[in-house]
Motif scaffolding. Structure first.
Motif, PDB file in Angstrom:
ATOM      1  N   GLU A  47       0.826  -1.207   0.000  1.00 12.25           N
ATOM      2  CA  GLU A  47       0.000   0.000   0.000  1.00 12.25           C
ATOM      3  C   GLU A  47       0.858   1.253   0.000  1.00 12.25           C
ATOM      4  O   GLU A  47       0.538   2.228  -0.693  1.00 12.25           O
ATOM      5  CB  GLU A  47      -0.923   0.021   1.220  1.00 12.25           C
ATOM      6  N   ALA A  99       0.950   4.154  -2.889  1.00 13.54           N
ATOM      7  CA  ALA A  99       0.658   5.529  -2.490  1.00 13.54           C
ATOM      8  C   ALA A  99       1.800   6.447  -2.916  1.00 13.54           C
ATOM      9  O   ALA A  99       1.569   7.540  -3.453  1.00 13.54           O
ATOM     10  CB  ALA A  99       0.441   5.615  -0.985  1.00 13.54           C
ATOM     11  N   ASP A 146      -9.134   4.107  -4.151  1.00 11.74           N
ATOM     12  CA  ASP A 146      -9.178   2.733  -3.641  1.00 11.74           C
ATOM     13  C   ASP A 146      -7.845   2.020  -3.852  1.00 11.74           C
ATOM     14  O   ASP A 146      -7.430   1.210  -3.031  1.00 11.74           O
ATOM     15  CB  ASP A 146     -10.298   1.943  -4.313  1.00 11.74           C
ATOM     16  N   GLY A 185      -4.893   4.927  -1.997  1.00 14.27           N
ATOM     17  CA  GLY A 185      -5.130   5.469  -0.662  1.00 14.27           C
ATOM     18  C   GLY A 185      -4.706   6.926  -0.547  1.00 14.27           C
ATOM     19  O   GLY A 185      -5.092   7.770  -1.348  1.00 14.27           O
ATOM     20  N   ASN A 186      -3.868   7.206   0.460  1.00 18.82           N
ATOM     21  CA  ASN A 186      -3.437   8.579   0.699  1.00 18.82           C
ATOM     22  C   ASN A 186      -2.568   9.139  -0.421  1.00 18.82           C
ATOM     23  O   ASN A 186      -2.411  10.350  -0.527  1.00 18.82           O
ATOM     24  CB  ASN A 186      -2.700   8.687   2.028  1.00 18.82           C
TER      25      ASN A 186
END
Length: 118
Positions: free
Chosen positions: A2, A6, A53, A56-57
């Motif tokens: 993730e 990101a 989705d 994320g950030n």
């Protein structure tokens, strides 16, 4: 993974901004507005949510993410009526706006701004 996605997606937004600054005569404020408006348009077309989705950030913190939050707040508010369609974006972005204003004020008190020399 993730964090990697990101970082990559957020970095792509930064690369696009840098390319626009280097290859066009657009000023930085105009590029910022383009980013925010692009986030609004992409969310209105339901194209930005899959990016959020996925990254994320990395997709919600850059300026297109601010436009995304504005549009998402307006769309959710519109379900309840016209007035909440207007106040929805402010509710969705209140924390970010508040922090930006607070830290902007503090920095303005601590440092003396200098105009760029031409």
């Amino acid at each position: 993974m993730e964090y990697v996605w990101a970082f990559i997606v957020g970095g792509v937004f930064c690369i696009i901004g840098q390319i626009l600054m280097d290859t066009t005569t657009l000023t930085a404020p105009r590029i910022l507005v383009i980013f925010v408006v692009s986030g609004v348009v992409l969310q209105a077309l339901n194209l930005y949510q899959p990016i959020v989705d996925f990254a994320g950030n990395g997709a919600t913190l850059p300026l297109p993410g601010f436009g995304y939050s504005l549009a998402k707040g307006a769309m959710e508010g519109a379900k309840d009526g016209f007035l909440t369609a207007i106040t929805g974006p402010l509710e969705a972005t209140a924390a970010g706006i508040g922090v930006a204003l607070t830290f902007g004020y503090i920095i303005a008190l601590l440092f003396t701004p200098k105009s760029p020399k031409k």
